[in-house]
Design a protein around this motif. Sequence first.
Motif, mmCIF file in Angstrom:
data_model
loop_
_atom_site.group_PDB
_atom_site.id
_atom_site.type_symbol
_atom_site.label_atom_id
_atom_site.label_comp_id
_atom_site.label_asym_id
_atom_site.label_seq_id
_atom_site.Cartn_x
_atom_site.Cartn_y
_atom_site.Cartn_z
ATOM 1 N N LYS A 45 0.641 -1.291 0.077
ATOM 2 C CA LYS A 45 0.155 0.052 0.028
ATOM 3 C C LYS A 45 0.669 1.579 0.155
ATOM 4 C CE LYS A 45 -3.503 -2.651 2.253
ATOM 5 N NZ LYS A 45 -4.679 -3.024 3.573
ATOM 6 N N LEU A 46 1.989 1.251 -0.991
ATOM 7 C CA LEU A 46 3.012 2.514 -0.753
ATOM 8 C C LEU A 46 3.216 3.132 -1.817
ATOM 9 C CD1 LEU A 46 6.131 0.748 1.435
ATOM 10 C CD2 LEU A 46 4.343 2.699 2.016
ATOM 11 N N ASP A 55 8.851 5.323 -4.284
ATOM 12 C CA ASP A 55 8.094 4.899 -3.207
ATOM 13 C C ASP A 55 8.377 6.347 -1.778
ATOM 14 O OD1 ASP A 55 9.914 3.421 -2.946
ATOM 15 O OD2 ASP A 55 9.545 1.602 -1.981
ATOM 16 N N PRO A 82 0.229 6.902 -2.046
ATOM 17 C CA PRO A 82 -0.206 5.404 -0.666
ATOM 18 C C PRO A 82 -1.339 6.189 0.155
ATOM 19 C CG PRO A 82 2.333 6.494 -0.397
ATOM 20 C CD PRO A 82 1.379 7.132 -0.998
#
Length: 123
Positions: A45-46, A55, A82
Amino acid sequence: MTHEEIDTTLGLLALLSIIIALILQVVFGQITVRRLRKNPETKHKLGMEYVSGMDIVGVAQALSWPKSLTFRSSKRTFSLLPNAEMLYKHTTKMDRFIGRLFYWTLIEAVVCVLIWIAVTSIN
């Protein structure tokens, strides 16, 4: 101040900003994002990673923008950022401080470089 002094000052400010932003990126990546990558709840979920290390910038961006914007975008099924709610749940105040400091230093470095390019191209 002469034009050369302004040009030199802007160039040095841009260089200093870039160096500080790179140091903060390494620190933030090693301390916070590495821990988030190892956590099975946050691992996927980044956000999108187009280039290696993006990221880190995405997590810092999600922690730096106002909560109303990031929470709204994280509720969508497809989001490039994210999940902000998840980030606030799994980060400490110090993590958030370092992330915000990194993100805004990076933005300041980009703005300084763009201004420096504009000033040097005038002559």
